[in-house]
Design a protein around this motif. Sequence first.
Motif, PDB file in Angstrom:
ATOM      1  N   PRO A  95       0.698  -1.359   0.056  1.00 10.75           N
ATOM      2  CA  PRO A  95       0.209  -0.031   0.003  1.00 10.75           C
ATOM      3  C   PRO A  95       0.838   1.320   0.004  1.00 10.75           C
ATOM      4  N   ILE A  96       0.457   2.226  -0.836  1.00  5.74           N
ATOM      5  CA  ILE A  96       1.299   3.358  -0.873  1.00  5.74           C
ATOM      6  C   ILE A  96       0.407   4.596  -0.513  1.00  5.74           C
ATOM      7  N   TYR A  97      -0.884   4.490  -0.440  1.00  2.00           N
ATOM      8  CA  TYR A  97      -1.774   5.801  -0.242  1.00  2.00           C
ATOM      9  C   TYR A  97      -2.971   5.079   0.536  1.00  2.00           C
ATOM     10  N   ILE A  98      -3.566   5.824   1.406  1.00  4.88           N
ATOM     11  CA  ILE A  98      -5.004   5.625   2.132  1.00  4.88           C
ATOM     12  C   ILE A  98      -5.455   7.034   2.457  1.00  4.88           C
ATOM     13  N   ASN A  99      -6.886   7.153   2.159  1.00  3.94           N
ATOM     14  CA  ASN A  99      -7.686   8.225   2.446  1.00  3.94           C
ATOM     15  C   ASN A  99      -8.882   7.881   2.968  1.00  3.94           C
ATOM     16  N   GLU A 100      -9.351   8.467   4.029  1.00 13.70           N
ATOM     17  CA  GLU A 100     -10.373   8.223   4.782  1.00 13.70           C
ATOM     18  C   GLU A 100     -11.057   9.649   4.642  1.00 13.70           C
ATOM     19  N   THR A 101     -12.476   9.748   4.198  1.00  9.96           N
ATOM     20  CA  THR A 101     -13.083  11.037   4.265  1.00  9.96           C
ATOM     21  C   THR A 101     -14.401  10.824   4.833  1.00  9.96           C
ATOM     22  N   MET A 102     -14.888  11.732   5.578  1.00  8.87           N
ATOM     23  CA  MET A 102     -16.432  11.700   6.136  1.00  8.87           C
ATOM     24  C   MET A 102     -16.791  13.075   5.819  1.00  8.87           C
ATOM     25  N   SER A 103     -18.201  12.823   5.013  1.00 13.66           N
ATOM     26  CA  SER A 103     -18.653  14.164   4.421  1.00 13.66           C
ATOM     27  C   SER A 103     -20.466  13.939   4.562  1.00 13.66           C
ATOM     28  N   ASN A 104     -20.788  15.273   4.273  1.00 18.13           N
ATOM     29  CA  ASN A 104     -22.283  15.032   4.270  1.00 18.13           C
ATOM     30  C   ASN A 104     -22.725  15.601   2.790  1.00 18.13           C
ATOM     31  N   VAL A 105     -23.569  14.822   2.168  1.00 18.76           N
ATOM     32  CA  VAL A 105     -23.753  15.056   0.678  1.00 18.76           C
ATOM     33  C   VAL A 105     -25.086  15.660   0.380  1.00 18.76           C
ATOM     34  N   TYR A 106     -25.341  16.505  -0.218  1.00 20.48           N
ATOM     35  CA  TYR A 106     -26.541  17.094  -0.565  1.00 20.48           C
ATOM     36  C   TYR A 106     -26.798  17.239  -2.186  1.00 20.48           C
ATOM     37  N   VAL A 107     -27.937  16.982  -2.610  1.00 22.48           N
ATOM     38  CA  VAL A 107     -28.425  16.722  -3.817  1.00 22.48           C
ATOM     39  C   VAL A 107     -29.899  17.452  -4.118  1.00 22.48           C
ATOM     40  N   ARG A 108     -30.139  18.095  -5.177  1.00 17.75           N
ATOM     41  CA  ARG A 108     -31.253  18.574  -5.535  1.00 17.75           C
ATOM     42  C   ARG A 108     -31.325  18.292  -7.128  1.00 17.75           C
ATOM     43  N   ASN A 109     -32.564  17.851  -7.626  1.00 21.31           N
ATOM     44  CA  ASN A 109     -32.604  17.727  -8.892  1.00 21.31           C
ATOM     45  C   ASN A 109     -33.328  18.677  -9.978  1.00 21.31           C
ATOM     46  N   GLU A 110     -33.980  19.732  -9.278  1.00 18.96           N
ATOM     47  CA  GLU A 110     -34.436  20.700 -10.325  1.00 18.96           C
ATOM     48  C   GLU A 110     -34.135  22.201  -9.943  1.00 18.96           C
ATOM     49  N   PRO A 111     -33.190  22.746 -10.317  1.00 17.82           N
ATOM     50  CA  PRO A 111     -32.093  22.136 -11.309  1.00 17.82           C
ATOM     51  C   PRO A 111     -31.160  21.340 -10.576  1.00 17.82           C
ATOM     52  N   VAL A 112     -30.524  20.586 -11.559  1.00 15.48           N
ATOM     53  CA  VAL A 112     -29.619  19.673 -10.684  1.00 15.48           C
ATOM     54  C   VAL A 112     -28.431  20.221 -10.158  1.00 15.48           C
ATOM     55  N   ARG A 113     -28.340  19.968  -9.179  1.00 12.65           N
ATOM     56  CA  ARG A 113     -27.111  20.528  -8.244  1.00 12.65           C
ATOM     57  C   ARG A 113     -26.582  19.394  -7.096  1.00 12.65           C
ATOM     58  N   ARG A 114     -25.212  19.440  -6.912  1.00 10.84           N
ATOM     59  CA  ARG A 114     -24.866  18.484  -5.886  1.00 10.84           C
ATOM     60  C   ARG A 114     -23.811  19.343  -5.223  1.00 10.84           C
ATOM     61  N   LYS A 115     -23.635  18.996  -3.807  1.00 12.62           N
ATOM     62  CA  LYS A 115     -22.606  19.617  -2.902  1.00 12.62           C
ATOM     63  C   LYS A 115     -22.257  18.511  -1.990  1.00 12.62           C
ATOM     64  N   GLU A 116     -20.779  18.453  -1.869  1.00  8.75           N
ATOM     65  CA  GLU A 116     -20.288  17.501  -0.811  1.00  8.75           C
ATOM     66  C   GLU A 116     -19.541  18.374   0.197  1.00  8.75           C
ATOM     67  N   LYS A 117     -19.730  18.357   1.438  1.00 10.13           N
ATOM     68  CA  LYS A 117     -19.313  19.117   2.461  1.00 10.13           C
ATOM     69  C   LYS A 117     -18.319  17.942   3.506  1.00 10.13           C
ATOM     70  N   VAL A 118     -17.152  18.297   3.285  1.00  5.83           N
ATOM     71  CA  VAL A 118     -16.170  17.294   3.855  1.00  5.83           C
ATOM     72  C   VAL A 118     -15.949  17.914   5.335  1.00  5.83           C
ATOM     73  N   ILE A 119     -16.407  16.589   6.222  1.00  6.48           N
ATOM     74  CA  ILE A 119     -16.310  17.213   7.692  1.00  6.48           C
ATOM     75  C   ILE A 119     -14.947  16.580   8.192  1.00  6.48           C
ATOM     76  N   ALA A 120     -14.353  15.551   7.717  1.00 11.01           N
ATOM     77  CA  ALA A 120     -12.982  15.080   8.325  1.00 11.01           C
ATOM     78  C   ALA A 120     -12.175  14.332   7.262  1.00 11.01           C
ATOM     79  N   ASN A 121     -10.990  14.485   7.134  1.00  2.00           N
ATOM     80  CA  ASN A 121     -10.200  13.862   6.058  1.00  2.00           C
ATOM     81  C   ASN A 121      -8.950  13.472   6.655  1.00  2.00           C
TER      82      ASN A 121
END
Length: 859
Positions: free
Chosen positions: A185-211
Amino acid sequence: MISHKKTLLLVLFISHFCFSQYTIKGRVTDANTNEALPFVIVQFKGTNIGAQTDFDGYYSLKTTFIKDSLRATYVGYKNKSRKVLDQPTQTINFQMSENATELNEVVITPGENPAWEILRRVQANKPKNDKRNLASYEYESYIKSQIDIDNITQKMRKNVVMRKVLAAIDSMKKVTNDEGKPIIPIYINETMSNVYVRNEPVRRKEKVIANKITGVLDESNSQFISQITGSTFTEFNFYENWMRFMGKDFVSPIAESWKGYYDYYLEDTSKVIADEPCYQLVVTPKRAADLAFHGKIWISKKDYALKRCDLQTKKATNINFVDKIKIQQDMMRTSAGPWLTEKLRFLVDMADIGDSTAGMLVKFYVSNKDVKTEEPKPITFFDLAVEVNENAADLGNQNYFETKRHDSLSVADKQVFKMVDTIKNLPIVRTYIEIVDIVVNGHKKVGPIEFGPYLDLFNVNNVEGFRLRLGFRTNMKFNKRLQLKGFLAFGTKDLKLKYGLGAEYWFSKKKWALVGASHTFDIDQVALHNNFRAPGTALFYTLTKWGPVAERSPFYYSTSQVYAQMDIVKGITPKIQFMYEVLNPINNGNPQTNFGYFDQPIPIPEQDRNDIRNYLTNSEIMFELRLAKRETFLFLDHRRISSRVEKFPIITLRYHLGLKGVFGSNFRYDKFSINLYQKVTVGKFGQSIYNITGMYIPQDLPFPLLNVHLGNQSPIYNPVGFSTMKFFEFVSDKSVSLNYQHHFNGFFFNRIPLLRKLKWREVVSFNAIWGTARQSQLDNMLPHFKNADSTKTVDGKANSFEYKQFSILDSSKPYMEVGYGIENIFKIVRVEAYHRLTYAQGLNFWERFTIKIGFQLTL
């Protein structure tokens, strides 16, 4: 008495077998990748007593009956057996190897395939099951991504770097497969996020809490990879007909055109997954080289939704540098009806190129929970697609994940973290990574400064002689908001020192709000100066500085500029720039390289004109508006890289206002231009790319300030150039140009057995210009001397002057050329032949026909 004792012993003996409780547990993993294998059947050989592994590869079997061996079976893998001990509790792990011949073509018997009715009902129920029909939703997402080195050959083991790595981890418990080959192994990444999606209009957002990032790469490259491995890039929706990832469009096994791409076999009608009765179907592509999947899908009997999939590609699939792509996905029903991903495993097995290289595994594990389907967030909430908590890294390094992970780490996972920490501290590994970084990024990092790019380090041409150039730029270690950059260059023939210095300051990287300033003195060519430059053309522009530059209208330019830009909303970026420049042609013994133009404001008969100037002084202000709907970016140091996957064009509008009298500028003008760029997927037929540029200049100007169309006399392909046109052949004051290319991605070659193995791909091109120049441009601004014997006053001095010859397009006759070729030769080479269709009178065959070579790393 004796008979009673015998009876008692017999009862105890029988009760031992009838009522003893045995617990056997363990984990099943892939012998090659060490990844968990879900959905594996583990049972006693010759019986129906057994269990199935969960999504993380674990199983637990409780029984009152045991046999001497336990067997693991899984479609696509070789059966594996392990010895069972006669003891109450034991752990038995399996590592299973792939069986390349296991997944054969599905055999269809006479009559309608029973799987077809299930697929038809899947199509009919798509609207209620597809998450795209939710108004909005949000959830918590945990992602663990990992990069490993595998397939370490005996020759690779002799490499000094690999010897050091293997020696460093020799005292540790290595992660190995059944054959004892190490996976490093040469790389490991752990991420905890809150993900928000709406479909009209299409939008997506990720808020990274910890990394939390652990690896051999430096901080900037690790952060860049963490963006690629975030939730935005591990999002798969099989309800879409075509799923785009890794730059390729894969056809879904439940696409509307499923019959044209897949064969199906209904394997089980009584499967139950998490209390959900399901149909179990085997799917195989009709053509091995198509971008399609092998494996199994499970369809819910209740609402005909995709409950689970276990899919992968094979080596025959036309993808470069990849042996296998594997997707294992469990879905969950939301309270509103449509289904979302609950757990996902995504693996990319990168191929080893030769005996001197190792393979690579890129692995992702995703777990989503706490789904909410509430009122949509306001559109402004989605302005930044990825928002990272300022304390994300600190939280990640403060044992945050010990309590917040959705699933606890296994013993093997913990061992992997220790191995990465050991490897990254080896000096020889750090040196090796630095060399790789120079090759990939083109710069050598020395603390807060990066030197490069190495492609421009030196060149040889007939104006400068041997040219040596050294450039630099600062990175985030110098300052997170300020970047300095510059260069020095010197030619042994012209003996001139060229230089440049610039600075950019970001007020907000969230809005990409910045101001910048620069000053440059260097050499350039008329057809290359201030043209739209497409990504991937660095090699082309480097080669234009080699060879017979003197014949391409070269000049020295001194340019100063200041500029500012900001994303006012997502996808709308205005920019304003002021520029002052002086252009001086380089005669170099060739009078046709002059810039001569008349400097009178009104037409005067040519024989009476003595006002020819041979240099340009120009000041202008430029307004730009860039429109890119649903564009997303990756951030690397002070750069942001477009990673757009949406099917909308990028539109760039520009207006240039010439400021006569400002710093001695000679010209007042208006320039209007528009550029459209788009990639369009056309299903199984591949992908089209078009680039359209329109320009209009209403005033009469010297030709260097008009639209000098970009020819290409180099052997290197340029996607926005014209391959059979000379560098300085056509000039326009109004024009519309089209550069079009279509990549068939092996659509034809995949059907030809001998060519299919080569994985070559077809490409065709069409380039055209509709344009002209007003007669007044020629009459009022351009001297028409045909030889060097004509004498006029140039810049106040008597001088011989010959006008540089070029052509004007006929407004009723466009310039056109076509190209056809093969790409993916040796996985990186593109060879394309071009034919000139118009303006070919008087040209010999090799002036009407040319071959261009391109180099591209695509999957």
